[in-house]
Design a protein around this motif. Structure first.
Motif, PDB file in Angstrom:
ATOM      1  N   SER A   1       0.916  -1.223  -0.136  1.00 26.35           N
ATOM      2  CA  SER A   1      -0.050   0.001   0.044  1.00 26.35           C
ATOM      3  C   SER A   1       0.745   1.205   0.013  1.00 26.35           C
ATOM      4  O   SER A   1       0.535   2.373  -0.640  1.00 26.35           O
TER       5      SER A   1
ATOM      6  N   LEU B   1       0.264   4.642  -2.352  1.00 26.73           N
ATOM      7  CA  LEU B   1       0.114   5.905  -1.758  1.00 26.73           C
ATOM      8  C   LEU B   1       1.075   6.894  -2.276  1.00 26.73           C
ATOM      9  O   LEU B   1       0.684   8.186  -2.372  1.00 26.73           O
TER      10      LEU B   1
ATOM     11  N   TRP C   1      -6.553   2.931  -2.724  1.00 23.61           N
ATOM     12  CA  TRP C   1      -5.799   4.188  -1.862  1.00 23.61           C
ATOM     13  C   TRP C   1      -5.969   5.390  -2.998  1.00 23.61           C
ATOM     14  O   TRP C   1      -5.838   6.556  -2.452  1.00 23.61           O
TER      15      TRP C   1
END
Length: 585
Positions: A82, A86, A261
Motif C-alpha cells: 500500500s 500511496l 488508495w
C-alpha cells in the motif's frame, strides 16, 4: 468483565467523543464544503490518521491475522505494498483531484466523460457501500466486541441477540459521528482513535513475543525466525496454504491497492479536504510509511498465535482472539475494547459519510434538484445517512448466513467494481480523446467477464491474475474506442483555484524513502535476508540495514537537491509571469 475494564472502555470512548465535539464545535456544517469536505481545512497529520484508521478495522485485525496464522508473513503483501500506491496518490492522483476541486471521484468522471459515466460509477460505489462495506464492518466489529466483552453473558442474552445489540450500538454511535458531525468530526475522531489503535495494536505482538520468549522480547523474535522460518518469509512458501503467488504482487494486488488508495471515495475523500496540496501530500506519504509497518499489528500476531497455540486453534479467524485472550492483562481489556470500538466506528462512519456525499453530490443534486441550497443538501445528506445506517444495521446480521463465510462473500462482491473504476479514472487522466462510450463499454465488459469467471467458468487462475488480464482488456477497449470514435474536443483539466497547488518540496524525496523502505522490509524478511539462516541472523540484519540506510539517505539528498532546483525555477517563472500580468494591467 471487571468494573475496571468496563469503566476504562466507557472513559476512552467518551473522551474521543468529547474531544471531537470540542474541536469541531465552531465549524460551519450548513454548507456543502463545510459538511462534506471539512471546509477544505484538514492538515497532514489529521489526513494520515484518518486514512489509516479508515483502513484498519475489526475485519482486518481478525482476518489478516488469520491469514498470518495460515500462510505466514507473505500475507503482509496487502499491507506493505500500500505504501507504493500511496506514492502514486501523492504524486499523480492528488494534484489532479485538487486541481479540479472535486468533492467526489464521480465528479471527475462527469467532467472528463459525461453524466452517464458518473451515474454508472456512483451506482457501483453506493451498491458496494450499502450491500458490502457497511454491513461487513458492522458484522465483523460486532463479532470482535461481542467476543471480547462477552456481552451475551453480561446482559443475559443469547449469542444472536447480543450480536445484534452490539451491531446496533456500533451503527448508532458511528451514525451520530458521520451524520451530525460531518467529515471533520469523522477525521478528528479517526486521528484520536488512530493513536489508541497504534498503542493497543502494538501491545498484542509485544505481549505475544514476551510470552513466546518467556519474558524476553528478543528471544521471542528469535523464536519466530528460527522455529518458523517458512512463516516469516515475506515471499511466501508453496508449502503453506493460502499463499498468493509472488507474481500477484506486481499484477492484481498492485491494481487493487491502487484502486483502494487512489480512487476509492471512502478513502480519498479525506485528501479532497486538504487545506492545500502540501498538507495533502504530507498526510498521504505519512500514511504510506505507516502502512509499511502495519503488518506488525495485522500479521505478526497471527504468526505468534501459530507458534503458541497452533494445535488448539481450529478456525484461522479465531487466531487473533485466542492470542488476545491469552496475553492481554484483564485491566487492559477495556482500553483495548475501546480501541477496537474506535477502529470499527472509523470504518463505518467514514463509509457512511462517503455514501451520503456521493448521493447528494452525484445523485440528488444533478438529477432531482439542480438548484438545491447548501443547507437543504446537507439535510438531505443527513436523512440519507440515517436511512443507510438503519439499513446496514438490519442487513449486517444476515451476513452470518453467507454460505462461504465473510471474507469469501466480501471478495466475490467487491471484485465487480474496483478494477473498472480504476481503469476509467486512470484513462481519464492519461488520455484526452477517449470517449464516454469507451468508459461505459469497459465497465460493462469487466462486470460481465468477471461474473463468467466467478460463477460460470471458474478457470484455475488466481483471481488477482484475472484482475490484471481484465484490466489490460479494459484499457484496450478504451483505447480502441478513442481511435474509432474520438471526442471532438480534447479534454484539458482546468485549475478551479480551490486550494494552493504548490507541491511539497520533500514530496519526491519522501516518496523515494517509502519505496526503498518497502523493498528493505521485503528483502530483510525473506530467504535472501535473515530468514532460513538459523540463529546467525544478527550480522545479516546489521549489514542489510546499513546498506538500506546509506542508499536511502544518498537517494533522498540527490532527489531533494534536483527537485528543489526545479521547484525554485518554476516558482521564479511564476513570479515573473505574475509581475508581467500586473504590469500589463
Amino acid at each position: 468483565m471487571t468494573a475496571w475494564a468496563l469503566g476504562s472502555f466507557v472513559f476512552f470512548t467518551a473522551l474521543v467523543a468529547v474531544i471531537s465535539w470540542w474541536m469541531t464545535r465552531n465549524d460551519n456544517l450548513s454548507t456543502n464544503t463545510g459538511y462534506f469536505l471539512a471546509g477544505r481545512s484538514l492538515t497532514g497529520v489529521v489526513i494520515a490518521g484518518s486514512l489509516i484508521l479508515t483502513n484498519l478495522s475489526a475485519e482486518q485485525l481478525v482476518g489478516t491475522n488469520g491469514l498470518g496464522f495460515q500462510s505466514g508473513l507473505s500475507s503482509m503483501s496487502w499491507e506493505a505494498t500500500s505504501g507504493v500506491t500511496l506514492v502514486f496518490m501523492a504524486l499523480i492522483f492528488l494534484p489532479r483531484y485538487l486541481k479540479g476541486g472535486f468533492t467526489t471521484v464521480p465528479d471527475f468522471l462527469e467532467e472528463r466523460f459525461d453524466e452517464g459515466t458518473r451515474n454508472l460509477v456512483t451506482a457501483l460505489f453506493l451498491m458496494s457501500l450499502a450491500l458490502v462495506t457497511l454491513p461487513i464492518v458492522l458484522y465483523a466489529g460486532g463479532i470482535a466486541l461481542n467476543s471480547l466483552f462477552n456481552v451475551g453473558e453480561l446482559l443475559h442474552m443469547d449469542s444472536a441477540s447480543s450480536l445484534c445489540f452490539v451491531i446496533a450500538l456500533i451503527g448508532i454511535v458511528g451514525g451520530i459521528y458521520a451524520i451530525f458531525g460531518g467529515l471533520k468530526a469523522v477525521a478528528v475522531s479517526d486521528t484520536i482513535n488512530g493513536i489508541g489503535l497504534l498503542i493497543g495494536g502494538l501491545l498484542i505482538p509485544i505481549l505475544g513475543l514476551l510470552a513466546l520468549g518467556n519474558g524476553n522480547l528478543i528471544a521471542g523474535f528469535s523464536s519466530l525466525i528460527v522455529n518458523s522460518p517458512e512463516r516469516m518469509d515475506s515471499l511466501g512458501s508453496a508449502k503453506l496454504p493460502g499463499t498468493a503467488p509472488l507474481g500477484t504482487l506486481f499484477t492484481g494486488m498492485i491494481l487493487v491497492n491502487t484502486f483502494y488508495w487512489c480512487t476509492n471515495q471512502q478513502i480519498v475523500q479525506r485528501t479532497f479536504a486538504a487545506k492545500d496540496l502540501v498538507e495533502g501530500q504530507k498526510g498521504v506519504l505519512l500514511a504510506g510509511f505507516i502502512k509499511i509497518f502495519t503488518p506488525i499489528i495485522l500479521v505478526i500476531p497471527g504468526v505468534i498465535a501459530y507458534q503458541l497455540y497452533g494445535s488448539e486453534i481450529k478456525n484461522i479467524d479465531s487466531a487473533y482472539s485466542v492470542l488476545v485472550n491469552h496475553v492481554l492483562p484483564v485491566p487492559l481489556i477495556g482500553f483495548f475494547g475501546a480501541v477496537m470500538f474506535g477502529a470499527v466506528l472509523s470504518s463505518f462512519n467514514s463509509a457512511l459519510n462517503s455514501a451520503a456525499t456521493m448521493f447528494c453530490i452525484n445523485v440528488y443534486k444533478p438529477i432531482f434538484n439542480k438548484n438545491v441550497s447548501d443547507k437543504k443538501l446537507v439535510f438531505i445528506g443527513k436523512v440519507f445517512g440515517i436511512i443507510l445506517a438503519i439499513f446496514s444495521i438490519l442487513v449486517a446480521p444476515q451476513i452470518a448466513k453467507a454460505p462461504n463465510g465473510l471474507y469469501t462473500f466480501m471478495k466475490s462482491v467487491m471484485g465487480f467494481f474496483n478494477i473498472p473504476t480504476l481503469v476509467v479514472v486512470l484513462m481519464g487522466f492519461a488520455t484526452k480523446k477517449v470517449p464516454p462510450i469507451g468508459a461505459k463499454i469497459s465497465i460493462a465488459f469487466f462486470i460481465a467477464a468477471y461474473a463468467l469467471y466467478k460463477f460460470v467458468f471458474p478457470i484455475p487462475i488466481h483471481f488477482l491474475y484475472v484482475y490484471a488480464i481484465l484490466f489490460l482488456c479494459c484499457i484496450a477497449i478504451m483505447l480502441i474506442a478513442g481511435k474509432i470514435a474520438p471526442m471532438k474536443k480534447e479534454y484539458h483539466q482546468k485549475d478551479v483555484g480551490q486550494v494552493d497547488l504548490t507541491s511539497w518540496k520533500y514530496a519526491k524525496p519522501i516518496s523515494f524513502m517509502v519505496l526503498t523502505t518497502t523493498l528493505y522490509v521485503y528483502f530483510l524478511f525473506s530467504r535472501f535476508g535473515i530468514v532460513f539462516h538459523g540463529e546467525n541472523y544478527g550480522g545479516r540484519f546489521t549489514v542489510i540495514t546499513l546498506i538500506y540506510l546509506v542508499l536511502s539517505a544518498a537517494g533522498f539528498v540527490y532527489i531533494w537537491k534536483r527537485h528543489n532546483k526545479v521547484f525554485l525555477e518554476e516558482r521564479s517563472q511564476k513570479n515573473e509571469e505574475a509581475e508581467e500580468e500586473v504590469r500589463i494591467q
